[in-house]
Design an enzyme around this catalytic site. Structure first.
Site, short mmCIF file in Angstrom:
data_model
loop_
_atom_site.label_atom_id
_atom_site.label_comp_id
_atom_site.label_asym_id
_atom_site.label_seq_id
_atom_site.Cartn_x
_atom_site.Cartn_y
_atom_site.Cartn_z
N LEU A 411 2.52 -4.46 3.13
CA LEU A 411 2.13 -3.06 2.95
C LEU A 411 1.34 -2.96 1.65
O LEU A 411 1.63 -3.68 0.68
CB LEU A 411 3.35 -2.14 2.87
CG LEU A 411 4.23 -2.02 4.11
CD1 LEU A 411 5.45 -1.15 3.79
CD2 LEU A 411 3.46 -1.44 5.28
N ASP A 412 0.34 -2.06 1.61
CA ASP A 412 -0.37 -1.80 0.36
C ASP A 412 0.63 -1.39 -0.72
O ASP A 412 1.68 -0.80 -0.41
CB ASP A 412 -1.39 -0.67 0.53
CG ASP A 412 -2.50 -1.04 1.49
OD1 ASP A 412 -2.70 -2.23 1.73
OD2 ASP A 412 -3.17 -0.11 1.99
N MET A 413 0.30 -1.68 -1.96
CA MET A 413 1.20 -1.32 -3.05
C MET A 413 1.53 0.17 -3.04
O MET A 413 2.67 0.56 -3.32
CB MET A 413 0.56 -1.70 -4.40
CG MET A 413 1.49 -1.49 -5.59
SD MET A 413 0.72 -1.84 -7.17
CE MET A 413 -0.26 -0.37 -7.39
N THR A 415 1.70 2.16 -0.51
CA THR A 415 2.36 2.57 0.72
C THR A 415 3.85 2.23 0.63
O THR A 415 4.22 1.16 0.16
CB THR A 415 1.75 1.85 1.94
OG1 THR A 415 0.35 2.13 1.98
CG2 THR A 415 2.40 2.31 3.24
N ARG A 523 -5.88 4.09 6.04
CA ARG A 523 -6.49 4.90 4.98
C ARG A 523 -7.96 5.17 5.30
O ARG A 523 -8.46 6.30 5.13
CB ARG A 523 -6.33 4.18 3.65
CG ARG A 523 -4.87 3.97 3.28
CD ARG A 523 -4.66 2.91 2.21
NE ARG A 523 -5.17 3.32 0.91
CZ ARG A 523 -4.96 2.64 -0.21
NH1 ARG A 523 -4.28 1.51 -0.18
NH2 ARG A 523 -5.46 3.07 -1.35
#
Length: 576
Positions: A411-413, A415, A523
């Site tokens: 996961l993106d930081m 998120t 996103r």
């Protein structure tokens, strides 16, 4: 200040706020009082308001309405101490680099009779010649005839090979029957030799070029020569252009772009096209060559969002990495912090907690083979370049004896939500296989701010976004829409709630179900003009509404357990 009588470049700026104590990091910032005040004056001029020092006409407004990056640099006169600001735009506007009120180009290569325009015209003539040759209808028809001829030749030889194979089978069968006379044996041998020789003669005959083929090949040789010449002239002209951009640093040092790139840590030895034409180097160049001390810098987007990436009208953006970082490192030196690789979310004064403050997570499910954790926003999934903690490093501390502890996805930081972790290498490979076959289903919850033209406001409560994505190599970690080279990216969406924030803005809650797993897919699909046109609230890269965190959460995982065969449905609702 040096200035022509008709042109105002160093615009006055009067504020009661204290002057900035240190120049801001152009790669990681939120504009402060002076930067915002200068940007507001420039934006008023762009709107057509009467702001002294600018001469903006209809052609200027028409082009910039399609999208353009503008910038301001607050500075102090080293001799008088007077504070003002400089304004700039990226590239050119209506083919000009000399609009009144804006700093000039570092090097104006657009002069009609200049070296660049003359050689550009030469390349344009070669382009036109290539275009005429590529569009030659007679040669296109000749190409079709030659292809048909080649196919006929191929088929002729293939048919004869089949005939030879059939004849050989007959000879072999006759030999197996036995009782061959000497004369018959010789006849069979002569037949075999004749057919092989005949195949050789056939190949030789079809290999002879026709007059049409000779003409077409000569035509292609001319076309290839022109293409090589165009490439050589373009490369030479580009190198010449880079050598004319003589950049000035804060301590009086000078270097052209070729020299800067030769000593920079960049993927290529040559600058990307357009280097030196962004707002930041233009503003600093003028300041360093006119006795000004930079105090604060801010860049904002004006007009429509680009087709390939996401920029919002009036939203502030950091300098790009690909074109600007080597130049600004040379020009600014120790005015920049030593670490320019901070995560974008760390640049926002409106942002949430730092990754260092987020060193805990909730275990949602575990068995001897796998872990599922609820990652908080602000915590990396896997280790990055610095010493920031990550889910993987924290898990390895908790399970130091695990055989092959690996995250099955990331996961993106920014998120939050469910992360799947395999405790053995076999389980990890099993999960990779499930992801490859699209057997792991994920649902995300997002809070978005729809723009006025968003399809979500036209009654489309559910649907699918399909926009191919690729890395933006000049501005990592951003992604861009690339219909030619991008990888397929598909997201199903559904509106599941509606609310209003404290300022009366409509916010929508979405369920997002990605069919593919591209970087920043959700996103980009939410924010992009050809997607939902509804950026996720708090998104530091593609959003336009700051918040304490990015409101995107991985809320559900569904899959069949690779070892037990049990159907797993793991849920964790967001805290927003």
């Amino acid at each position: 200040m040096p200035s022509s009588p008709k042109t105002v470049t160093f615009h006055p700026l009067r504020l009661s706020a204290p002057l900035p104590g240190r120049f801001n990091n152009p790669f990681c910032y939120e504009p402060e009082a002076y930067g915002r005040a200068a940007a507001s004056l420039l934006q008023a001029a762009l709107r057509g308001e009467a702001v002294e020092g600018y001469a903006i006409d209809e052609a200027f407004r028409r082009e910039t309405a399609q999208g353009k990056m503008f910038g301001v640099l607050v500075a102090a006169d080293k001799e008088t101490g007077a504070v003002g600001y400089l304004a700039a735009y990226s590239g050119q506007i209506d083919g000009r680099s000399d609009w009144e009120g804006f700093v000039p180009a570092v090097f104006d290569y657009l002069q009609p009779d200049g070296y660049f325009k003359r050689h550009e015209a030469e390349i344009s003539r070669i382009n036109q010649a290539i275009g005429r040759l590529e569009g030659d209808e007679r040669m296109k028809a000749a190409q079709d005839v030659i292809r048909q001829l080649e196919e006929t030749r191929r088929q002729t030889i293939e048919n004869y090979r089949k005939e030879m194979k059939t004849a050989k089978a007959r000879r072999d069968e006759r030999r197996r029957m036995g009782d061959l006379t000497a004369e018959e044996t010789q006849r069979l041998t002569r037949e075999s030799q004749f057919m092989k020789a005949e195949l050789h003669r056939l190949k030789m005959s079809v290999s002879n070029e026709t007059a049409l083929e000779r003409e077409y090949n000569a035509f292609q040789d001319d076309l290839d020569h022109l293409r090589r010449l165009r490439r050589q002239l373009s490369d030479t002209l580009q190198r010449w252009l880079f050598s004319q951009f003589i950049m000035h640093g804060k301590d009086g040092q000078e270097a052209d772009l070729l020299a800067i790139w030769a000593h920079a840590d960049t993927p290529t030895d040559l600058p990307p096209a357009g280097s030196g034409e962004c707002c930041e180097p233009k503003l600093l160049q003028y300041a360093f060559t006119h006795g000004l001390r930079p105090l604060q810098m801010a860049m904002f987007w004006w007009g429509e969002s680009p087709k390939d990436t996401v920029h919002h009208h009036l939203h502030f953006y950091p300098a790009c990495n690909g074109k600007c970082k080597p130049i600004l490192q040379f020009m600014l030196g120790d005015l920049l912090p030593p670490d320019l690789n901070l995560p974008v979310s760390a640049c926002s004064t409106d942002g949430g907690e730092s990754a260092a403050a987020q060193q805990t997570f909730e275990t949602v499910y575990s068995d001897p083979f796998l872990f599922v954790v609820n990652k908080p926003a602000g915590l990396l999934s896997v280790p990055g370049k610095g010493r920031q903690p990550s889910v993987l490093t924290l898990l390895r501390r908790l399970r130091p004896h695990a055989e092959g502890l690996l995250l099955a996805h990331r996961l993106d930081m920014d998120t939050s939500g469910l992360l799947l972790c395999a405790l053995t290498e076999d389980m990890y490979h099993a999960f990779q296989d499930l992801f490859l076959r699209h057997r792991i289903h994920k649902t995300y919850i997002a809070l978005v701010r729809p723009h006025a033209d968003s399809p979500l406001l036209d009654g489309r409560q559910r649907g699918t976004v399909s926009l191919p994505l690729a890395p933006d190599y000049l501005d990592r970690p951003r992604q861009r829409v690339d219909r030619q080279h991008g990888k397929p990216a598909v997201t199903d969406y559904e509106v599941i709630g509606r609310q209003t924030d404290g300022d009366g803005r409509t916010l929508l809650r979405l369920a997002l179900r990605p069919q593919t797993g591209r970087t920043h897919q959700l996103r980009m699909h939410c924010a992009h003009a050809e997607g939902l046109r509804a950026p996720i609230v708090g998104d530091p890269l593609y959003g336009d509404l700051p918040a304490p965190r990015m409101y995107l959460h991985a809320a559900r995982l569904a899959f069949v357990h690779p070892l037990t065969g049990r159907k797993m449905e793991i849920e964790c609702p967001p805290d927003f």
